[in-house]
Scaffold this motif. Structure first.
Motif, PDB file in Angstrom:
ATOM      1  N   CYS A 126       4.294  -0.880  10.405  1.00 41.49           N
ATOM      2  CA  CYS A 126       4.043  -0.650   8.995  1.00 41.49           C
ATOM      3  C   CYS A 126       3.193   0.454   9.258  1.00 41.49           C
ATOM      4  O   CYS A 126       2.101   0.969   8.479  1.00 41.49           O
ATOM      5  CB  CYS A 126       1.953  -1.752   9.608  1.00 41.49           C
ATOM      6  N   ASN A 174       2.570   4.552   8.198  1.00 42.92           N
ATOM      7  CA  ASN A 174       2.845   5.027   6.764  1.00 42.92           C
ATOM      8  C   ASN A 174       1.769   6.783   6.766  1.00 42.92           C
ATOM      9  O   ASN A 174       1.332   7.043   7.942  1.00 42.92           O
ATOM     10  CB  ASN A 174       2.863   4.264   5.698  1.00 42.92           C
ATOM     11  N   THR A 197      -2.041  -0.014   2.935  1.00 41.70           N
ATOM     12  CA  THR A 197      -0.835  -0.845   1.929  1.00 41.70           C
ATOM     13  C   THR A 197      -1.726  -2.172   1.100  1.00 41.70           C
ATOM     14  O   THR A 197      -0.941  -2.333  -0.411  1.00 41.70           O
ATOM     15  CB  THR A 197       0.362  -1.191   2.979  1.00 41.70           C
ATOM     16  N   SER A 232      -1.402  -2.416  -2.735  1.00 45.41           N
ATOM     17  CA  SER A 232      -0.383  -3.434  -3.264  1.00 45.41           C
ATOM     18  C   SER A 232      -1.078  -4.685  -3.815  1.00 45.41           C
ATOM     19  O   SER A 232      -0.784  -5.595  -4.482  1.00 45.41           O
ATOM     20  CB  SER A 232       0.401  -4.808  -1.705  1.00 45.41           C
ATOM     21  N   ALA A 242       2.519   4.406   0.048  1.00 48.61           N
ATOM     22  CA  ALA A 242       2.660   3.573   1.684  1.00 48.61           C
ATOM     23  C   ALA A 242       3.992   2.614   1.486  1.00 48.61           C
ATOM     24  O   ALA A 242       3.935   1.934   1.837  1.00 48.61           O
ATOM     25  CB  ALA A 242       0.968   3.345   1.547  1.00 48.61           C
ATOM     26  N   LEU A 243       3.814   2.299  -0.610  1.00 52.96           N
ATOM     27  CA  LEU A 243       3.999   1.182  -1.168  1.00 52.96           C
ATOM     28  C   LEU A 243       6.087   1.289  -1.471  1.00 52.96           C
ATOM     29  O   LEU A 243       6.465   0.476  -0.730  1.00 52.96           O
ATOM     30  CB  LEU A 243       3.800   0.717  -2.466  1.00 52.96           C
ATOM     31  N   GLU A 255       7.082   0.483   2.711  1.00 52.19           N
ATOM     32  CA  GLU A 255       6.871  -0.699   2.987  1.00 52.19           C
ATOM     33  C   GLU A 255       8.721  -1.736   2.073  1.00 52.19           C
ATOM     34  O   GLU A 255       9.362  -2.401   2.649  1.00 52.19           O
ATOM     35  CB  GLU A 255       5.657  -1.163   1.781  1.00 52.19           C
TER      36      GLU A 255
END
Length: 548
Positions: free
Chosen positions: A432, A434, A501, A505, A518-519, A522
């Motif tokens: 996870c 970032n 995130t 999101s 960040a996205l 992911e």
């Protein structure tokens, strides 16, 4: 003290031998460059990934068995305020190599990275990687200063040679062969240096133990129960936090040195890299035994029976030089000269590694990836050489400023333990993580560490932890505050990453504000294989091209 001409000649001959081996190894490096169909500069940095496993084990061990390790261990055992229980080096480095083999060697080597900073660059980009690289570079400079200071103290005691001259000479030799052959020169000279360290120090031990000024007292110290406490040292409850902090600093901080990963990444396979770590774990402990014995002998010596006289080295503030003092006053002249050769070998075996590791990170992760992406291989090789020279000069300059080898030893690991180690764990093992989490963890670690103060840097203490005391006008922290700083950063990175995130999101924040992607990270991690290993992407290939 008069200059020992014969001893000086012997040391110069040893240096010439090491330099000759370095030149020979540089020719092997050039042959590998001719065979390599990819980046020639990577031959300099990771040896074409075909370093022999035996050479790999020796160079891994020799990198850690430096002047700070040898003299710092003897200093800790000798000091009445510390003792054997505070000689943390052997135990700490055993932990370092075991953890490296279990949890770090395979993830790093399987991705064919070139430096320790490559996984950061792949996930976070250039800006955050540059910020993380700064403490790693500073630590390498401090490491160079530590080992050069160790050698300067040794030569000044045994040869009567000014520490300034000895530091300059040793630095010049190490810089020269590192410039010429890169990792090949470093690795092959390390093999010779490690053998010499082992043989030379064990040769000195019988003369030390059997010296009339120390033999009877030494036997009593080892076998008489009444003498056990001062030799073993005492770990009071109020000092337990400091002991844990320094042990973890050396053990876990060692996992964040580029020098470690340079050897891991030079292995032919992930399995070989792991075997190299496990073998080095055993050897590094064995290499610390002579220093422990020398420190114990010095602690039980009646210095009034020697030419050194009273007061003792500790009373004169020369505990940091106890190893060369013991060699000089408790062994014949020719034996003490052999001992100084061991320290010189240890210094160069660690110094060349620090020089090359910092130069590799700067060239690969800053110059090539950030400043000039189109730089040619030839240009990169020259940047490595200039970087080696600059780091060597910086470390040499600092070596004149501090007498305590043990202090430099701890400082060199402080920054990377508090700042870089939690980042390395998260980038390798936390999916996870970032850029937002990395930034938050970095700021938390740097802020807390600065507020905690540092007497060696005359940094005032603003954040007082339980158990602190003021000693001689200086505030000393006995709480494991460095470990607390590291853990705070370690918790902050995944927490801040997850919050960022979720915020983007769920559109709690506009996605146009997602400057650190960040996205995007992911989505990239969503493309990973079922085994949890990141797929090799074009971004990785662009920053870590390895086809040798």
């Amino acid at each position: 003290m008069a200059l020992d001409v014969g001893g000086l000649v012997a040391v110069v001959v040893f240096y010439v031998l090491i330099l000759a081996i370095g030149i020979w190894a540089s020719r092997k490096s050039k042959k590998e460059e001719e065979k390599c169909v990819g980046s020639k500069s990577e031959v300099t940095m990771v040896g074409g990934r075909n370093i022999n496993i035996l050479v790999g084990v020796f160079t891994m061990t020799a990198t850690w068995v430096g002047g700070g390790y040898i003299m710092g261990t003897a200093e800790a055992v000798y000091s009445p305020s510390q003792g054997l229980i505070w000689a943390l080096g052997p135990l700490a480095y055993l932990i370092t190599f075991l953890l490296a083999g279990l949890f770090f060697a395979k993830p790093m080597r399987s991705q064919r990275y070139v430096t320790m900073m490559d996984p950061f660059q792949r996930r976070y980009g250039n800006s955050i990687t540059t910020a993380l690289l700064l403490p790693a570079l500073i630590s390498d400079v401090l490491w160079v200063a530590c080992i050069l200071a160790a050698l300067g103290g040794t030569m000044s005691v045994i040869l009567g040679l000014s520490s300034s001259y000895s530091i300059a000479l040793s630095a010049a030799v190490a810089i020269t062969y590192t410039l010429m052959g890169g990792l090949y020169s470093v690795a092959y000279t390390d093999v010779i240096q490690l053998f010499f360290i082992f043989i030379a120090l064990w040769l000195c031990v019988p003369f030390l133990v059997l010296n009339p000024a120390s033999s009877e007292v030494t036997l009593a110290a080892f076998f008489n129960q009444s003498q056990q406490a001062p030799l073993m040292g005492e770990l009071k409850l109020e000092h337990a936090g400091k002991w844990i902090d320094e042990l973890l600093l050396l053990a876990l901080g060692g996992l964040s040195y580029q020098a470690l990963y340079q050897r891991i990444l030079s292995a032919a396979s992930s399995t070989q890299a792991q075997v190299t770590c496990f073998a080095a774990a055993g050897i590094v402990v064995i290499m610390g035994v002579p220093s422990v014995i020398i420190g114990a002998v010095a602690a039980s010596t009646d210095w009034n029976q020697t030419a050194y006289g009273l007061p003792s080295p500790f009373a004169r503030g020369e505990a940091g030089k106890v190893l060369p003092l013991a060699l000089h006053y408790l062994t014949p002249p020719w034996v003490s000269v052999v001992g100084i050769g061991a320290v010189a070998a240890a210094v160069m075996s660690s110094m060349d590694s620090a020089l090359l590791s910092s130069a590799s990170m700067f060239t690969h992760n800053i110059y090539k990836s950030t400043l000039k992406a189109q730089a040619s291989d030839r240009e990169c090789v020259w940047v490595i050489r200039v970087s080696v020279l600059l780091v060597g000069l910086a470390g040499t300059g600092l070596a004149f400023a501090e007498d305590s080898v043990f202090a430099f030893w701890l400082m060199s690991g402080d920054l990377i333990y508090c700042v870089v180690f939690p980042q390395l764990i998260c980038v390798l093992h936390c999916r996870c993580a970032n850029g937002y989490g990395a930034t938050a963890g970095y700021l938390v670690a740097v802020t807390l560490r600065l507020l905690s103060g540092e007497p060696l840097l005359r940094l005032p203490t603003a954040l007082l932890f339980p158990g602190w005391r003021e000693e001689g006008g200086v505030i000393r922290q006995y709480f494991p505050f460095r470990t607390l700083v590291m853990l705070s950063s370690l918790v902050c990175i995944p927490l801040a990453s997850s919050l960022a995130t979720l915020a983007f999101s769920h559109r709690l924040l506009p996605r146009s504000w997602d400057l650190l992607a960040a996205l995007g990270e992911e989505e990239e991690r969503g493309k990973e294989g079922d085994d949890g290993k990141p797929a090799v992407t074009e971004k990785l290939l662009a920053t870590s091209s390895t086809s040798c």
